[in-house]
Design a protein around this motif. Structure first.
Motif, mmCIF file in Angstrom:
data_model
loop_
_atom_site.group_PDB
_atom_site.id
_atom_site.type_symbol
_atom_site.label_atom_id
_atom_site.label_comp_id
_atom_site.label_asym_id
_atom_site.label_seq_id
_atom_site.Cartn_x
_atom_site.Cartn_y
_atom_site.Cartn_z
ATOM 1 N N UNK A 207 0.802 -1.235 0.000
ATOM 2 C CA UNK A 207 0.000 0.000 0.000
ATOM 3 C C UNK A 207 0.832 1.280 0.000
ATOM 4 N N UNK A 208 1.458 1.505 -1.142
ATOM 5 C CA UNK A 208 2.287 2.693 -1.340
ATOM 6 C C UNK A 208 1.425 3.950 -1.325
ATOM 7 N N UNK A 209 1.959 4.993 -0.711
ATOM 8 C CA UNK A 209 1.222 6.247 -0.593
ATOM 9 C C UNK A 209 2.076 7.409 -1.098
ATOM 10 N N UNK A 210 2.624 8.204 -0.200
ATOM 11 C CA UNK A 210 3.378 9.383 -0.592
ATOM 12 C C UNK A 210 4.614 9.014 -1.417
ATOM 13 N N UNK A 211 4.924 9.827 -2.419
ATOM 14 C CA UNK A 211 6.069 9.602 -3.302
ATOM 15 C C UNK A 211 6.932 10.860 -3.322
ATOM 16 N N UNK A 212 8.230 10.702 -3.083
ATOM 17 C CA UNK A 212 9.195 11.795 -3.214
ATOM 18 C C UNK A 212 10.254 11.419 -4.231
ATOM 19 N N UNK A 213 10.798 12.418 -4.911
ATOM 20 C CA UNK A 213 11.748 12.215 -6.005
ATOM 21 C C UNK A 213 12.985 13.056 -5.724
ATOM 22 N N UNK A 214 14.149 12.382 -5.610
ATOM 23 C CA UNK A 214 15.404 13.065 -5.318
ATOM 24 C C UNK A 214 16.394 12.795 -6.459
ATOM 25 N N UNK A 215 16.675 13.788 -7.322
ATOM 26 C CA UNK A 215 17.589 13.558 -8.454
ATOM 27 C C UNK A 215 18.992 13.173 -7.993
#
Length: 691
Positions: free
Chosen positions: A147-155
């Motif tokens: 149950x994946x929820x919040x997503x963050x993206x770090x280059x």
């Protein structure tokens, strides 16, 4: 089992505006079946004056699979021109996806998607491939959680503006036993049943995965030895800030009150300007039993305010105390006070000990998105996701250090331990008799007014009579009750728009607003039986996130556009998409607002992403960008810095009453058992998302 309904009339209205009993049990411990835990006599509230289907739908479901259009849906035809009211245009040109109940991701014409990572995919070196029939806790601890929820993206690396490699960090909010295991027995006591609980503990928490751009668009996962990490419900974490070490945080296994095992029910979160990840613990109360057996009266009352059950959870997480005594409050009466915080993680350091930041308060955190004040201090906005609970803001007392050297990094990792925690009060500017609960605008043409951020605690100083600073941070809801904060309709994600500087707050829904024994409508929450939710637009004084005063207005009143109670910032409702239960928000580089919905079919349609301009001639022109598979919730959204990709976390596909591994309600994404997954959506010509 109950399959997708064929007509709007056949839809059951359960729980949170149509949510299945299964969702209610696991998501929030069936909170909607009980009275809201905020029973404070808060005097303040009463005075607050054909066209766009992706090819996958047909390939997977066949020509017999039809889109079920909602009667009120009117996606604008090609070439339709919205009304003009001056200002710049939004740049949004995609054709909206019509409402549907297909068991697939549906994206606009000219777009495609790919699955980046699924529940059970091995992410750590040596992790086994997922085997639904032979799951183990040891395997799940090295695989992508549930149950994946919040997503963050770090280059990590770039070519021009494009991020070639990056870290994707994802919350795992909760587990669905009935969908994860065959022959599930909630009362089972066998060794197999106890192993199941351990698997669920490992499926909670956070995943850090390295990803790389694909030539055809979107991203794919990399099994990185350097960065990939699993954080679970058993990972050691550090309690920091003014409440750390308080007697209420001490247990038999942690007599200092500074180390806790794991995080629970992590919903939304945030990413900081100094490159760390924030994860909010939300419905943590439902994992514990026997709150009514805690001897200390003050502790029992505190647990009651946070929705802990007197004996056992209603169902779902029963039995966890059989594997770990800490979940039995009769044995460990303080353990429940060690959850409900914002957790900070350094995704670039796999050896970093996650830190629970007590200075940001303890409540059902939906998220904690951050920005910087005019003088460079971090500010975090937070919602307490419960009916009639509150909106909060934390302002650090320290400025962020520039750069990413060791000294700057060390300093910036202290920023969320020092500062002031505020709660919001909203005042309307219309006569109370004009706020009748119907959603009809008052005579001045807007639901709007002023507000103030009321300080609760700053460092070791409490602003709440009779409560110390640590007590405020452990019993934040009680402190907010005492200062007369405004009772809101389930405040969830709250973020500042980097283009226009205004703050947008998603109020998901509240079907108890105006019900007997509950608060009635006020101008900030203007509808009774608010089953579709709304979005507030907040302008802080001096355009400074550290300001303590603000003005506000209702930007959206969600629902079926044919419903007279809906409002889309004054835009022509014949052109907008229906939306229910706004949950998570983000912004693109033009400042357009993107919304993820969690409606649980309060409207007869799957959830999805929506985009809406907040300025110019298209202000309020809301269009649906994608829909998620049947029974799923759309989480995220996260747009990459180059705006070539948008990520969607597809949570709980097939979460429908009666569903089971033998009779699944969804077979997404692989045609087998449903698996919560993160997908990347991209334009086939690799252009900018939405344009």
């Amino acid at each position: 089992m109950k399959k997708r309904p064929e007509t709007a009339e056949s839809l059951p209205i359960l729980g949170h505006s149509g949510r299945s009993a299964m969702t209610c049990a696991y998501r929030c411990g069936s909170a909607c079946a009980r009275e809201a835990p905020n029973t404070s006599d808060n005097p303040y509230f009463g005075d607050i004056l054909d066209q766009v289907l992706s090819r996958r739908g047909f390939l997977k479901l066949g020509a017999a699979a039809a889109i079920v259009l909602y009667a009120g849906a009117r996606p604008s035809p090609a070439g339709a021109q919205p009304a003009r009211n001056g200002g710049r245009r939004s740049g949004l040109t995609f054709e909206p996806v019509p409402p549907n109940d297909l068991d697939d991701m549906i994206v606009p014409s000219g777009y495609d998607y790919n699955v980046v990572v699924r529940w059970g995919d091995p992410i750590l070196p040596g992790a086994p491939e997922f085997d639904f029939e032979n799951q183990t806790a040891e395997a799940q601890s090295r695989q992508f959680g549930y149950n994946c929820d919040y997503v963050a993206f770090f280059p990590l690396s770039r070519r021009g503006r494009e991020s070639e490699r990056a870290l994707l960090v994802v919350n795992h909010e909760y587990t669905n036993s009935e969908l994860m295991f065959r022959d599930f027995d909630p009362e089972g006591t066998s060794q197999e049943d106890l192993e199941r609980i351990q698997i669920e503990l490992m499926a909670h928490g956070i995943s850090v995965v390295e990803i790389r751009r694909r030539r055809q668009g979107g991203y794919e996962m990399v099994r990185s030895r350097r960065y990939n990490r699993r954080i679970t419900a058993q990972t050691p974490m550090e309690l920091t800030g003014p409440a750390a070490g308080h007697p209420w945080l001490r247990t038999s296994t942690d007599p200092e009150g500074r180390t806790v095992l794991g995080c629970l029910n992590n919903c939304a979160g945030g990413h900081t300007p100094w490159g760390t990840y924030l994860s909010g613990e939300e419905n943590f109360n439902q994992y514990f039993v026997n709150a009514g057996m805690v001897e200390d009266r003050a502790k029992r009352e505190s647990y009651e305010r946070y929705g802990f059950g007197e004996t056992l959870p209603p169902f779902g997480y029963r039995g966890w105390e059989r594997t770990e005594e800490r979940f039995d409050l009769a044995e460990e009466p303080n353990e429940g006070f060690r959850f409900g915080y914002v957790v900070e993680v350094d995704p670039f350091d796999p050896d970093f000990t996650p830190r629970k930041r007590t200075a940001l308060g303890r409540f059902k955190h939906e998220g904690a998105e951050t920005t910087l004040s005019r003088d460079g201090r971090p500010v975090a906005y937070m919602g307490d996701d419960e009916r009639f609970d509150y909106i909060y803001k934390f302002v650090s007392s320290r400025k962020m250090a520039k750069g990413n050297g060791p000294r700057a990094r060390k300093h910036n990792l202290t920023l969320l331990d020092h500062g002031t925690l505020y709660v919001a009060r909203f005042s309307g500017d219309s006569p109370q008799q004009e706020i009748d609960g119907s959603g009809e605008l008052p005579s001045d043409g807007a639901f709007d007014g002023t507000g103030e951020w009321v300080p609760l605690v700053s460092g070791e100083k409490s602003f709440v009579p009779g409560m110390s600073a640590a007590e405020v941070l452990i019993n934040t809801r009680v402190a907010a009750d005492k200062v007369g904060a405004t009772k809101m309709d389930r405040p969830e994600d709250i973020e500042r728009n980097p283009v226009n500087g205004r703050v947008y707050a998603a109020l998901t829904n509240n079907t108890r607003r105006g019900a007997p024994g509950n608060p009635g409508p006020d101008e900030a929450n203007p509808r009774t039986d608010n089953k579709h939710g709304h979005v507030l637009e907040i302008s802080e004084e001096g355009d400074d996130p550290a300001a303590t005063r603000f003005t506000w207005k209702v930007f959206l009143l969600c629902g079926d556009p044919d419903d007279s109670s809906t409002y889309f910032a004054g835009f022509d409702k014949s052109q907008v998409s229906p939306i229910s239960s706004p949950d998570n928000v983000t912004f693109d580089e033009r400042g357009n607002l993107w919304i993820a919905s969690d409606s649980a079919r309060a409207l007869p349609q799957n959830d999805g992403f929506f985009a809406v301009p907040v300025e110019g001639p298209e202000r309020g022109y809301l269009r649906q960008f994608l829909t998620v598979p049947f029974g799923a919730e759309a989480c995220g959204p996260r747009i990459t810095p180059d705006e070539r990709t948008i990520f969607c976390a597809v949570q709980h596909p097939g979460e429908v009453d009666g569903a089971s591994p033998d009779d699944p309600a969804s077979r997404w994404p692989d045609g087998e058992q449903p698996r919560p997954s993160v997908v990347s959506v991209f334009r086939q010509d690799r252009g900018r998302i939405g344009s």
